[in-house]
Design a protein around this motif. Sequence first.
Motif, PDB file in Angstrom:
ATOM      1  N   HIS A 121     -16.518 -23.126  -0.675  1.00  0.00           N
ATOM      2  CA  HIS A 121     -17.255 -22.481  -1.765  1.00  0.00           C
ATOM      3  C   HIS A 121     -16.975 -20.981  -1.760  1.00  0.00           C
ATOM      4  O   HIS A 121     -16.881 -20.359  -0.698  1.00  0.00           O
ATOM      5  CB  HIS A 121     -18.762 -22.700  -1.613  1.00  0.00           C
ATOM      6  CG  HIS A 121     -19.206 -24.066  -2.010  1.00  0.00           C
ATOM      7  ND1 HIS A 121     -20.515 -24.471  -1.912  1.00  0.00           N
ATOM      8  CD2 HIS A 121     -18.541 -25.129  -2.526  1.00  0.00           C
ATOM      9  CE1 HIS A 121     -20.621 -25.709  -2.337  1.00  0.00           C
ATOM     10  NE2 HIS A 121     -19.433 -26.140  -2.708  1.00  0.00           N
ATOM     11  N   GLY A 122     -16.871 -20.413  -2.945  1.00  0.00           N
ATOM     12  CA  GLY A 122     -16.693 -18.973  -3.070  1.00  0.00           C
ATOM     13  C   GLY A 122     -15.266 -18.497  -2.930  1.00  0.00           C
ATOM     14  O   GLY A 122     -15.007 -17.301  -3.025  1.00  0.00           O
ATOM     15  N   GLY A 123     -14.338 -19.406  -2.744  1.00  0.00           N
ATOM     16  CA  GLY A 123     -12.944 -19.012  -2.539  1.00  0.00           C
ATOM     17  C   GLY A 123     -12.057 -19.090  -3.760  1.00  0.00           C
ATOM     18  O   GLY A 123     -10.869 -18.823  -3.671  1.00  0.00           O
ATOM     19  N   GLY A 124     -12.621 -19.468  -4.908  1.00  0.00           N
ATOM     20  CA  GLY A 124     -11.829 -19.494  -6.130  1.00  0.00           C
ATOM     21  C   GLY A 124     -11.343 -20.862  -6.556  1.00  0.00           C
ATOM     22  O   GLY A 124     -10.866 -21.021  -7.683  1.00  0.00           O
ATOM     23  N   ALA A 125     -11.449 -21.864  -5.677  1.00  0.00           N
ATOM     24  CA  ALA A 125     -10.949 -23.197  -6.036  1.00  0.00           C
ATOM     25  C   ALA A 125     -11.749 -23.797  -7.192  1.00  0.00           C
ATOM     26  O   ALA A 125     -11.179 -24.407  -8.103  1.00  0.00           O
ATOM     27  CB  ALA A 125     -10.967 -24.129  -4.831  1.00  0.00           C
ATOM     28  N   GLY A 126     -13.069 -23.641  -7.184  1.00  0.00           N
ATOM     29  CA  GLY A 126     -13.891 -24.184  -8.261  1.00  0.00           C
ATOM     30  C   GLY A 126     -13.524 -23.569  -9.601  1.00  0.00           C
ATOM     31  O   GLY A 126     -13.387 -24.282 -10.601  1.00  0.00           O
ATOM     32  N   GLN A 127     -13.346 -22.265  -9.638  1.00  0.00           N
ATOM     33  CA  GLN A 127     -12.969 -21.596 -10.887  1.00  0.00           C
ATOM     34  C   GLN A 127     -11.588 -22.056 -11.343  1.00  0.00           C
ATOM     35  O   GLN A 127     -11.374 -22.321 -12.525  1.00  0.00           O
ATOM     36  CB  GLN A 127     -12.983 -20.077 -10.707  1.00  0.00           C
ATOM     37  CG  GLN A 127     -12.741 -19.324 -12.005  1.00  0.00           C
ATOM     38  CD  GLN A 127     -13.858 -19.534 -13.005  1.00  0.00           C
ATOM     39  OE1 GLN A 127     -15.020 -19.255 -12.725  1.00  0.00           O
ATOM     40  NE2 GLN A 127     -13.521 -20.025 -14.196  1.00  0.00           N
ATOM     41  N   ALA A 128     -10.659 -22.152 -10.424  1.00  0.00           N
ATOM     42  CA  ALA A 128      -9.306 -22.600 -10.778  1.00  0.00           C
ATOM     43  C   ALA A 128      -9.325 -24.025 -11.317  1.00  0.00           C
ATOM     44  O   ALA A 128      -8.633 -24.339 -12.290  1.00  0.00           O
ATOM     45  CB  ALA A 128      -8.391 -22.499  -9.553  1.00  0.00           C
ATOM     46  N   LEU A 129     -10.127 -24.889 -10.700  1.00  0.00           N
ATOM     47  CA  LEU A 129     -10.234 -26.270 -11.171  1.00  0.00           C
ATOM     48  C   LEU A 129     -10.846 -26.322 -12.572  1.00  0.00           C
ATOM     49  O   LEU A 129     -10.359 -27.048 -13.447  1.00  0.00           O
ATOM     50  CB  LEU A 129     -11.059 -27.109 -10.199  1.00  0.00           C
ATOM     51  CG  LEU A 129     -10.363 -27.472  -8.892  1.00  0.00           C
ATOM     52  CD1 LEU A 129     -11.372 -27.917  -7.839  1.00  0.00           C
ATOM     53  CD2 LEU A 129      -9.307 -28.548  -9.126  1.00  0.00           C
ATOM     54  N   LEU A 130     -11.917 -25.570 -12.789  1.00  0.00           N
ATOM     55  CA  LEU A 130     -12.544 -25.543 -14.111  1.00  0.00           C
ATOM     56  C   LEU A 130     -11.548 -25.059 -15.161  1.00  0.00           C
ATOM     57  O   LEU A 130     -11.412 -25.664 -16.231  1.00  0.00           O
ATOM     58  CB  LEU A 130     -13.784 -24.644 -14.102  1.00  0.00           C
ATOM     59  CG  LEU A 130     -14.548 -24.595 -15.424  1.00  0.00           C
ATOM     60  CD1 LEU A 130     -15.292 -25.903 -15.675  1.00  0.00           C
ATOM     61  CD2 LEU A 130     -15.517 -23.425 -15.430  1.00  0.00           C
ATOM     62  N   ASP A 131     -10.853 -23.983 -14.866  1.00  0.00           N
ATOM     63  CA  ASP A 131      -9.866 -23.452 -15.799  1.00  0.00           C
ATOM     64  C   ASP A 131      -8.764 -24.475 -16.086  1.00  0.00           C
ATOM     65  O   ASP A 131      -8.289 -24.586 -17.218  1.00  0.00           O
ATOM     66  CB  ASP A 131      -9.242 -22.174 -15.251  1.00  0.00           C
ATOM     67  CG  ASP A 131     -10.209 -20.999 -15.191  1.00  0.00           C
ATOM     68  OD1 ASP A 131     -11.277 -21.058 -15.847  1.00  0.00           O
ATOM     69  OD2 ASP A 131      -9.903 -20.036 -14.468  1.00  0.00           O
ATOM     70  N   ALA A 132      -8.381 -25.236 -15.082  1.00  0.00           N
ATOM     71  CA  ALA A 132      -7.287 -26.195 -15.244  1.00  0.00           C
ATOM     72  C   ALA A 132      -7.664 -27.369 -16.139  1.00  0.00           C
ATOM     73  O   ALA A 132      -6.815 -27.886 -16.865  1.00  0.00           O
ATOM     74  CB  ALA A 132      -6.829 -26.701 -13.875  1.00  0.00           C
ATOM     75  N   VAL A 133      -8.926 -27.806 -16.100  1.00  0.00           N
ATOM     76  CA  VAL A 133      -9.300 -28.993 -16.886  1.00  0.00           C
ATOM     77  C   VAL A 133     -10.009 -28.663 -18.197  1.00  0.00           C
ATOM     78  O   VAL A 133     -10.111 -29.537 -19.063  1.00  0.00           O
ATOM     79  CB  VAL A 133     -10.121 -30.017 -16.068  1.00  0.00           C
ATOM     80  CG1 VAL A 133      -9.327 -30.503 -14.856  1.00  0.00           C
ATOM     81  CG2 VAL A 133     -11.478 -29.485 -15.677  1.00  0.00           C
ATOM     82  N   LEU A 134     -10.500 -27.420 -18.344  1.00  0.00           N
ATOM     83  CA  LEU A 134     -11.165 -27.036 -19.591  1.00  0.00           C
ATOM     84  C   LEU A 134     -10.526 -25.848 -20.284  1.00  0.00           C
ATOM     85  O   LEU A 134     -10.655 -25.704 -21.493  1.00  0.00           O
ATOM     86  CB  LEU A 134     -12.645 -26.690 -19.354  1.00  0.00           C
ATOM     87  CG  LEU A 134     -13.593 -27.792 -18.970  1.00  0.00           C
ATOM     88  CD1 LEU A 134     -15.014 -27.252 -18.869  1.00  0.00           C
ATOM     89  CD2 LEU A 134     -13.535 -28.975 -19.911  1.00  0.00           C
ATOM     90  N   GLY A 135      -9.890 -24.969 -19.517  1.00  0.00           N
ATOM     91  CA  GLY A 135      -9.445 -23.717 -20.111  1.00  0.00           C
ATOM     92  C   GLY A 135     -10.655 -23.000 -20.667  1.00  0.00           C
ATOM     93  O   GLY A 135     -11.711 -22.967 -20.046  1.00  0.00           O
ATOM     94  N   ASP A 136     -10.522 -22.462 -21.869  1.00  0.00           N
ATOM     95  CA  ASP A 136     -11.676 -21.805 -22.500  1.00  0.00           C
ATOM     96  C   ASP A 136     -12.173 -22.615 -23.697  1.00  0.00           C
ATOM     97  O   ASP A 136     -12.859 -22.098 -24.572  1.00  0.00           O
ATOM     98  CB  ASP A 136     -11.345 -20.365 -22.893  1.00  0.00           C
ATOM     99  CG  ASP A 136     -10.165 -20.278 -23.855  1.00  0.00           C
ATOM    100  OD1 ASP A 136      -9.602 -21.334 -24.240  1.00  0.00           O
ATOM    101  OD2 ASP A 136      -9.791 -19.156 -24.230  1.00  0.00           O
ATOM    102  N   GLU A 137     -11.866 -23.907 -23.724  1.00  0.00           N
ATOM    103  CA  GLU A 137     -12.257 -24.778 -24.826  1.00  0.00           C
ATOM    104  C   GLU A 137     -13.774 -25.026 -24.850  1.00  0.00           C
ATOM    105  O   GLU A 137     -14.417 -25.042 -23.803  1.00  0.00           O
ATOM    106  CB  GLU A 137     -11.567 -26.137 -24.689  1.00  0.00           C
ATOM    107  CG  GLU A 137     -10.063 -26.083 -24.840  1.00  0.00           C
ATOM    108  CD  GLU A 137      -9.431 -27.442 -24.617  1.00  0.00           C
ATOM    109  OE1 GLU A 137      -9.717 -28.359 -25.419  1.00  0.00           O
ATOM    110  OE2 GLU A 137      -8.664 -27.577 -23.650  1.00  0.00           O
ATOM    111  N   PRO A 138     -14.315 -25.265 -26.034  1.00  0.00           N
ATOM    112  CA  PRO A 138     -15.714 -25.699 -26.116  1.00  0.00           C
ATOM    113  C   PRO A 138     -15.872 -27.027 -25.375  1.00  0.00           C
ATOM    114  O   PRO A 138     -14.996 -27.896 -25.472  1.00  0.00           O
ATOM    115  CB  PRO A 138     -15.948 -25.885 -27.618  1.00  0.00           C
ATOM    116  CG  PRO A 138     -14.867 -25.102 -28.287  1.00  0.00           C
ATOM    117  CD  PRO A 138     -13.699 -25.141 -27.343  1.00  0.00           C
ATOM    118  N   ALA A 139     -16.952 -27.173 -24.648  1.00  0.00           N
ATOM    119  CA  ALA A 139     -17.148 -28.385 -23.850  1.00  0.00           C
ATOM    120  C   ALA A 139     -18.632 -28.588 -23.572  1.00  0.00           C
ATOM    121  O   ALA A 139     -19.453 -27.706 -23.805  1.00  0.00           O
ATOM    122  CB  ALA A 139     -16.375 -28.293 -22.525  1.00  0.00           C
ATOM    123  N   VAL A 140     -18.946 -29.759 -23.065  1.00  0.00           N
ATOM    124  CA  VAL A 140     -20.286 -30.122 -22.658  1.00  0.00           C
ATOM    125  C   VAL A 140     -20.217 -30.615 -21.219  1.00  0.00           C
ATOM    126  O   VAL A 140     -19.173 -31.124 -20.778  1.00  0.00           O
ATOM    127  CB  VAL A 140     -20.888 -31.205 -23.602  1.00  0.00           C
ATOM    128  CG1 VAL A 140     -20.058 -32.472 -23.582  1.00  0.00           C
ATOM    129  CG2 VAL A 140     -22.338 -31.484 -23.274  1.00  0.00           C
TER     130      VAL A 140
END
Length: 181
Positions: A121-140
């Motif tokens: 946690h806190g190392g950037g993997a979560g953010q990188a994963l989110l960016d990889a599967v959603l980018g900046d697209e609208p989502a729920v």
Amino acid sequence: MQTPPWRGNGIGRMMGSMAFLLRPPRPADAAPLAALHVETWRQTYAGLMPAETFGADMLRSRRRLWDRALNDPRADMRIRLAEAGGQLIGFAWSDDAVGNTGTRPPRDLQLYALYVDALHHGGGAGQALLDAVLGDEPAVLWVAKENSRAVAFYRRNGFVADGTEQVEPTAPNVTDIRMVR
């Protein structure tokens, strides 16, 4: 928006002194991914769900899920894995949104899972994963209201709770809130 340098197939990023790699899954990842799924749920929901929830039955269930998803992926399914030192440390999965409240979902894309081992946690993997599967697209997405760390993470990424809640059928101590962006 600039494309993150770790997005895509097999590009790494430094995480403190440890690098992690994001990559698409392979069918052979089903077993370790199932084990990571159960472990990250145990880390996230301990105290909210009975300990026996995270046992052999859940592991078999997650293994079936990942065997199906990785051996016969649907075209709209986006899954990325994070690994460090040759070990899976996180995963994310988005796909077409499904309305599980009896109404049409407010977005066409849904984040179904984003989990990172607590040691990372806190190392950037979560953010990188989110960016990889959603980018900046609208989502729920749905997130446990009691998981303040995750709720804050999603808020930082532009999601807001829309007032819709549901109690997890298999975990009456967990109330999920719906967040949209």
